[in-house]
Design a protein around this motif. Structure first.
Motif, PDB file in Angstrom:
ATOM      1  N   VAL A 160       0.839  -1.196  -0.103  1.00 19.48           N
ATOM      2  CA  VAL A 160      -0.042   0.094   0.095  1.00 19.48           C
ATOM      3  C   VAL A 160       1.026   1.179  -0.077  1.00 19.48           C
ATOM      4  CG1 VAL A 160      -1.791   1.214   1.089  1.00 19.48           C
ATOM      5  CG2 VAL A 160      -1.900  -1.182   1.205  1.00 19.48           C
ATOM      6  N   THR A 161       0.921   1.948  -0.970  1.00 15.14           N
ATOM      7  CA  THR A 161       1.607   3.242  -1.167  1.00 15.14           C
ATOM      8  C   THR A 161       0.962   4.704  -1.669  1.00 15.14           C
ATOM      9  OG1 THR A 161       1.831   2.768  -3.489  1.00 15.14           O
ATOM     10  CG2 THR A 161       3.334   1.756  -1.862  1.00 15.14           C
ATOM     11  N   GLY A 162       1.322   5.526  -1.316  1.00 18.65           N
ATOM     12  CA  GLY A 162       0.813   6.873  -1.912  1.00 18.65           C
ATOM     13  C   GLY A 162      -0.342   7.210  -1.089  1.00 18.65           C
ATOM     14  N   PRO A 163      -1.420   8.031  -1.764  1.00 15.88           N
ATOM     15  CA  PRO A 163      -2.362   8.617  -0.797  1.00 15.88           C
ATOM     16  C   PRO A 163      -2.994   7.379  -0.200  1.00 15.88           C
ATOM     17  CG  PRO A 163      -2.470   9.373  -2.993  1.00 15.88           C
ATOM     18  CD  PRO A 163      -1.447   8.068  -2.939  1.00 15.88           C
ATOM     19  N   ALA A 164      -3.213   6.132  -0.523  1.00 12.41           N
ATOM     20  CA  ALA A 164      -3.725   5.105   0.220  1.00 12.41           C
ATOM     21  C   ALA A 164      -3.223   5.044   1.509  1.00 12.41           C
ATOM     22  CB  ALA A 164      -3.930   3.882  -0.612  1.00 12.41           C
ATOM     23  N   LEU A 165      -1.901   4.885   1.423  1.00 10.46           N
ATOM     24  CA  LEU A 165      -1.005   4.812   2.728  1.00 10.46           C
ATOM     25  C   LEU A 165      -1.125   5.820   3.796  1.00 10.46           C
ATOM     26  CD1 LEU A 165       1.026   3.074   4.231  1.00 10.46           C
ATOM     27  CD2 LEU A 165       2.834   4.397   2.945  1.00 10.46           C
TER      28      LEU A 165
ATOM     29  N   MET B 129       0.597  -5.736   2.061  1.00  7.22           N
ATOM     30  CA  MET B 129      -0.828  -5.933   1.950  1.00  7.22           C
ATOM     31  C   MET B 129      -1.207  -6.778   3.189  1.00  7.22           C
ATOM     32  SD  MET B 129      -3.773  -4.992   0.470  1.00  7.22           S
ATOM     33  CE  MET B 129      -2.979  -4.208  -0.768  1.00  7.22           C
ATOM     34  N   PRO B 130      -0.246  -7.987   3.540  1.00  5.05           N
ATOM     35  CA  PRO B 130      -0.823  -8.604   4.433  1.00  5.05           C
ATOM     36  C   PRO B 130      -0.853  -8.055   5.910  1.00  5.05           C
ATOM     37  CG  PRO B 130       0.666  -9.789   3.216  1.00  5.05           C
ATOM     38  CD  PRO B 130       0.882  -8.410   2.715  1.00  5.05           C
ATOM     39  N   VAL B 131      -0.006  -6.988   6.052  1.00  3.09           N
ATOM     40  CA  VAL B 131      -0.116  -6.221   7.369  1.00  3.09           C
ATOM     41  C   VAL B 131      -1.381  -5.275   7.196  1.00  3.09           C
ATOM     42  CG1 VAL B 131       1.363  -4.403   8.665  1.00  3.09           C
ATOM     43  CG2 VAL B 131       2.451  -6.372   7.530  1.00  3.09           C
ATOM     44  N   ALA B 132      -1.517  -4.624   6.186  1.00  2.22           N
ATOM     45  CA  ALA B 132      -2.653  -3.995   5.784  1.00  2.22           C
ATOM     46  C   ALA B 132      -4.080  -4.699   6.360  1.00  2.22           C
ATOM     47  CB  ALA B 132      -2.774  -3.123   4.775  1.00  2.22           C
ATOM     48  N   ILE B 133      -3.995  -5.967   5.818  1.00  3.40           N
ATOM     49  CA  ILE B 133      -5.091  -6.544   5.947  1.00  3.40           C
ATOM     50  C   ILE B 133      -5.299  -7.196   7.511  1.00  3.40           C
ATOM     51  CG2 ILE B 133      -6.410  -8.886   5.360  1.00  3.40           C
ATOM     52  CD1 ILE B 133      -5.048  -8.975   2.881  1.00  3.40           C
ATOM     53  N   THR B 134      -4.213  -7.319   7.986  1.00  2.00           N
ATOM     54  CA  THR B 134      -4.317  -7.830   9.449  1.00  2.00           C
ATOM     55  C   THR B 134      -4.546  -6.674  10.457  1.00  2.00           C
ATOM     56  OG1 THR B 134      -2.498  -9.378   9.000  1.00  2.00           O
ATOM     57  CG2 THR B 134      -2.867  -8.874  11.465  1.00  2.00           C
ATOM     58  N   LEU B 135      -4.046  -5.669  10.462  1.00  2.00           N
ATOM     59  CA  LEU B 135      -4.475  -4.107  11.079  1.00  2.00           C
ATOM     60  C   LEU B 135      -5.839  -3.836  10.753  1.00  2.00           C
ATOM     61  CD1 LEU B 135      -1.268  -2.097  10.452  1.00  2.00           C
ATOM     62  CD2 LEU B 135      -2.110  -3.347  12.517  1.00  2.00           C
ATOM     63  N   VAL B 136      -6.553  -4.215   9.749  1.00  2.00           N
ATOM     64  CA  VAL B 136      -7.856  -3.615   9.690  1.00  2.00           C
ATOM     65  C   VAL B 136      -8.732  -4.866  10.245  1.00  2.00           C
ATOM     66  CG1 VAL B 136      -9.915  -3.670   7.958  1.00  2.00           C
ATOM     67  CG2 VAL B 136      -7.728  -2.384   7.414  1.00  2.00           C
ATOM     68  N   ALA B 137      -8.263  -6.141  10.167  1.00  2.00           N
ATOM     69  CA  ALA B 137      -9.020  -7.249  10.968  1.00  2.00           C
ATOM     70  C   ALA B 137      -8.965  -6.779  12.683  1.00  2.00           C
ATOM     71  CB  ALA B 137      -8.660  -8.668  10.588  1.00  2.00           C
ATOM     72  N   ALA B 138      -7.671  -6.390  12.733  1.00  2.00           N
ATOM     73  CA  ALA B 138      -7.436  -6.147  14.410  1.00  2.00           C
ATOM     74  C   ALA B 138      -8.388  -5.010  14.868  1.00  2.00           C
ATOM     75  CB  ALA B 138      -5.971  -5.806  14.525  1.00  2.00           C
TER      76      ALA B 138
END
Length: 340
Positions: free
Chosen positions: A126-131, A184-193
């Motif tokens: 995940v980069t740019g404005p999304a990050l 991406m795996p970290v982003a998915i995990t943080l959203v789930a957390a």
């Protein structure tokens, strides 16, 4: 403490953390799931086989994995909640059955040729404005906790939590913005957390989870549907394990037969080291994330020191035993020894 190593460390911790988030729900209810590592291996195998078959889209393969997670959760929940078998025995049987089935389906061979659609969930950043949006959202979540600072008895604890959250976001920003971005795996995990933390803290279901594990007799007297909650807990861990399988296959680009080996023990260790009790009734999402990061940091550091794998496993086992010992000691009033 380089940005590259921290990013890789977070990515390596993501699968364990994802499974540990659902393991928290199961353990908080006084149960356990030993089959999750073997199920992830089976899910990895089926996901790869469907994806490389060429007759289904990547999304069909992903939905197949999630459907398997729901089915396995219902299966384990049925045996525990409806037939009254101990979860230890049910999931121990699953540990052997799912691992054997995965080996039978794959023939003991690594399945390769994973499509880009599946690899996106393990390799993308995940980069740019999304990050920036992601970081600002988690900074806002940390600041929202300051609403509780109005109460004098909670002020210090609330400010400490908010400060720790902002420091974590700052570390996350430094390691991701100066490297390739947020995996991406970290982003998915943080959203789930974040979703799990809010659900456990702000919903009736979350309060019932801790009530079932804290005092099952009292929960039954209060009219809490214990069987339903147990089934939901096992379904959650099945779904989260299927998401972990997706991240695993996406990151490796293949499906090895030894996938998920010792994952159940690492997930349990992350939950216990994070402050949850194996007796049920306690545990936090923040503690689970820190526990998963600690376990992976231990493995990462020992690997960088060229310590053999055998000694890494021995060290992890000792850390788990110490964490459980501290938990047990707290239950008997801080007494370090048992009087025989």
């Amino acid at each position: 403490m380089s940005d590259r190593n921290l990013t890789n460390l977070m990515r390596q911790s993501a699968i364990t953390a994802m499974v540990a988030l659902a393991m928290l729900v199961v353990i908080a209810q006084g149960e356990i799931d030993l089959s999750v590592g073997s199920f992830l291996s089976l899910c990895v195998t089926v996901l790869a086989m469907v994806d490389v078959s060429g007759v289904a889209t990547p999304w069909a393969a992903i939905l197949t994995a999630i459907a398997m997670g729901i089915a396995v959760g219902l299966w384990n929940g049925f045996w525990v909640a409806k037939l009254g078998l101990p979860s230890f025995v049910v999931t121990l049987g699953g540990l052997m059955f799912f691992r054997g089935l995965a080996l039978a389906l794959s023939g003991g061979r690594t399945i390769s040729g994973i499509s880009d659609g599946v690899r996106f969930f393990g390799e993308a950043f995940v980069t740019g404005p999304a990050l920036w949006g992601f970081l600002l959202a988690f900074a806002a979540i940390s600041l929202v906790q300051l609403r509780g600072a109005a109460r004098a008895d909670q002020r210090g604890k609330t400010i400490l939590k908010a400060t720790a959250g902002l420091l974590a976001v700052a570390l996350l920003a430094w390691s991701t913005l100066s490297y390739r971005g947020l995996p991406m795996p970290v982003a998915i995990t943080l959203v789930a957390a974040a979703a799990m933390a809010w659900t456990l803290s702000n919903t009736v279901w979350g309060r019932h989870v801790y009530a079932v594990g804290g005092n099952r007799a009292a929960a039954r007297s209060a009219g809490i549907p214990i069987g339903r909650h147990l089934v939901v807990g096992f379904v959650l861990i099945g779904i989260f394990a299927s998401l972990g399988a997706l991240m695993f296959v996406g990151r490796l680009g293949s499906a090895p037969p030894e996938a998920g080996l010792f994952l159940e023990l690492n997930a349990i260790a992350a939950v216990v080291i994070g402050g949850a009790s194996l007796y049920g009734g306690t545990g936090t999402v923040t503690g689970v994330l820190l526990g998963a990061l600690l376990m992976q940091s231990l493995a990462n550091g020992l690997s960088l020191l060229n310590v053999p794998t055998a000694y890494q496993n021995m060290t992890s086992g000792i850390v788990l035993m110490l964490a459980v010992y501290i938990d047990v000691m707290s239950k008997r009033g801080g007494k370090p020894f048992v009087r025989l």
